[in-house]
Design a protein around this motif. Sequence first.
Motif, PDB file in Angstrom:
ATOM      1  N   CYS A 146      -2.023  -3.542  -5.531  1.00  0.00           N
ATOM      2  CA  CYS A 146      -1.260  -2.327  -5.279  1.00  0.00           C
ATOM      3  C   CYS A 146       0.025  -2.270  -6.091  1.00  0.00           C
ATOM      4  CB  CYS A 146      -0.923  -2.221  -3.791  1.00  0.00           C
ATOM      5  SG  CYS A 146      -2.337  -1.834  -2.744  1.00  0.00           S
ATOM      6  N   VAL A 153      -8.353   0.201  -0.894  1.00  0.00           N
ATOM      7  CA  VAL A 153      -6.924   0.405  -1.101  1.00  0.00           C
ATOM      8  C   VAL A 153      -6.557  -0.137  -2.464  1.00  0.00           C
ATOM      9  CG1 VAL A 153      -4.621  -0.102  -0.272  1.00  0.00           C
ATOM     10  CG2 VAL A 153      -6.464   0.200   1.357  1.00  0.00           C
ATOM     11  N   CYS A 154      -5.982   0.708  -3.315  1.00  0.00           N
ATOM     12  CA  CYS A 154      -5.542   0.278  -4.644  1.00  0.00           C
ATOM     13  C   CYS A 154      -6.687  -0.372  -5.415  1.00  0.00           C
ATOM     14  CB  CYS A 154      -4.374  -0.700  -4.526  1.00  0.00           C
ATOM     15  SG  CYS A 154      -3.064  -0.120  -3.449  1.00  0.00           S
ATOM     16  N   GLU A 192       0.827  -1.201   0.000  1.00  0.00           N
ATOM     17  CA  GLU A 192       0.000   0.000   0.000  1.00  0.00           C
ATOM     18  C   GLU A 192       0.866   1.258   0.000  1.00  0.00           C
ATOM     19  OE1 GLU A 192      -2.550  -0.439   3.350  1.00  0.00           O
ATOM     20  OE2 GLU A 192      -3.744  -2.042   2.438  1.00  0.00           O
ATOM     21  N   ALA A 242       2.344   1.847  -3.412  1.00  0.00           N
ATOM     22  CA  ALA A 242       1.380   2.407  -4.350  1.00  0.00           C
ATOM     23  C   ALA A 242       1.178   3.901  -4.105  1.00  0.00           C
ATOM     24  CB  ALA A 242       0.051   1.666  -4.228  1.00  0.00           C
ATOM     25  N   ARG A 264      -4.672  -8.130  -2.469  1.00  0.00           N
ATOM     26  CA  ARG A 264      -4.606  -6.681  -2.313  1.00  0.00           C
ATOM     27  C   ARG A 264      -3.186  -6.179  -2.582  1.00  0.00           C
ATOM     28  NH1 ARG A 264      -6.834  -5.968   2.438  1.00  0.00           N
ATOM     29  NH2 ARG A 264      -4.979  -5.639   3.670  1.00  0.00           N
TER      30      ARG A 264
END
Length: 282
Positions: free
Chosen positions: A82, A266-267, A51, A54, A78
């Motif tokens: 990212c 997130v992303c 995260e 990113a 996830r």
Amino acid sequence: MEEFLDPALGQVRVFLRHDDNKPRKLKYNLGHARVLTFGGAYSNHIRAVAEAGARHGIETIGVIRGEEHLPLNPVLARAAACGMTLTYLDRAAYRRKDTEEVLAGLRARWGEDVAILPEGGSNAAAVRGCAELPGEIEDDYDVICCPVGTGGTLAGIAAGLPEGRRALGFAVLKGAGFLEGEVARLQREAYGRVSGNWSIDLGHHFGGYARTTPELEAFAARHGFERIYVAKMMYGILALARQGAFAPGTRVVAVITGQPSTPVEVCGAPTGFDSGEPRWRR
């Protein structure tokens, strides 16, 4: 902060401080264009590095323990969303990940310019980031507690404590006596000295990392605590209070590490974690 209430505490008062320690560990570790780090398939550290990469335009590489399993679980999915490149080490090689042989192989594959962060992100820079936490607590307290996996958070919290206060870590690993040496090493690397204001409880690991018992599961479910780290710490605090380990009137701050209770996008990928409101909220 919010007060945690339980009759077993007696005259001890416990206050919950929500704080995702992963960004603190990364704060002074992201001055590189390319970062490689290690973690298990459900590692919050892997998630946090991906995260952060990113957000800040940093290329990230995650070296995952074990074999690849598809489809990816929510944590690794996830991380990939990212932009993190995922690669894998078998468990035998992963146990030797800190040896020069394995590190040289990783540099040969990913480039000499890649910055390598340890598993869990615990190094001198991470300690300095975590040391900022005590200064942000405005309420009065005597003891600050946190879960301990690799030792970086405890090393930093203890280093940042005001005079007269102490830190108590709760090991989530079985056979974790080595962590005392790790915390001391990290403080020496960050500050050139070891503070004498911390200790580690080794008796509430419930069988080891990611291990649990029906009793711990029931406790975690009753209060809405994450079970791998937070529930073990909170159960340990209650057990010590029952045993009289804290003087009457002691004010304890328990650091609730990990992600916020409210999920975020997130992303472009949802967190995949339970968004239910913790049951201890008043």
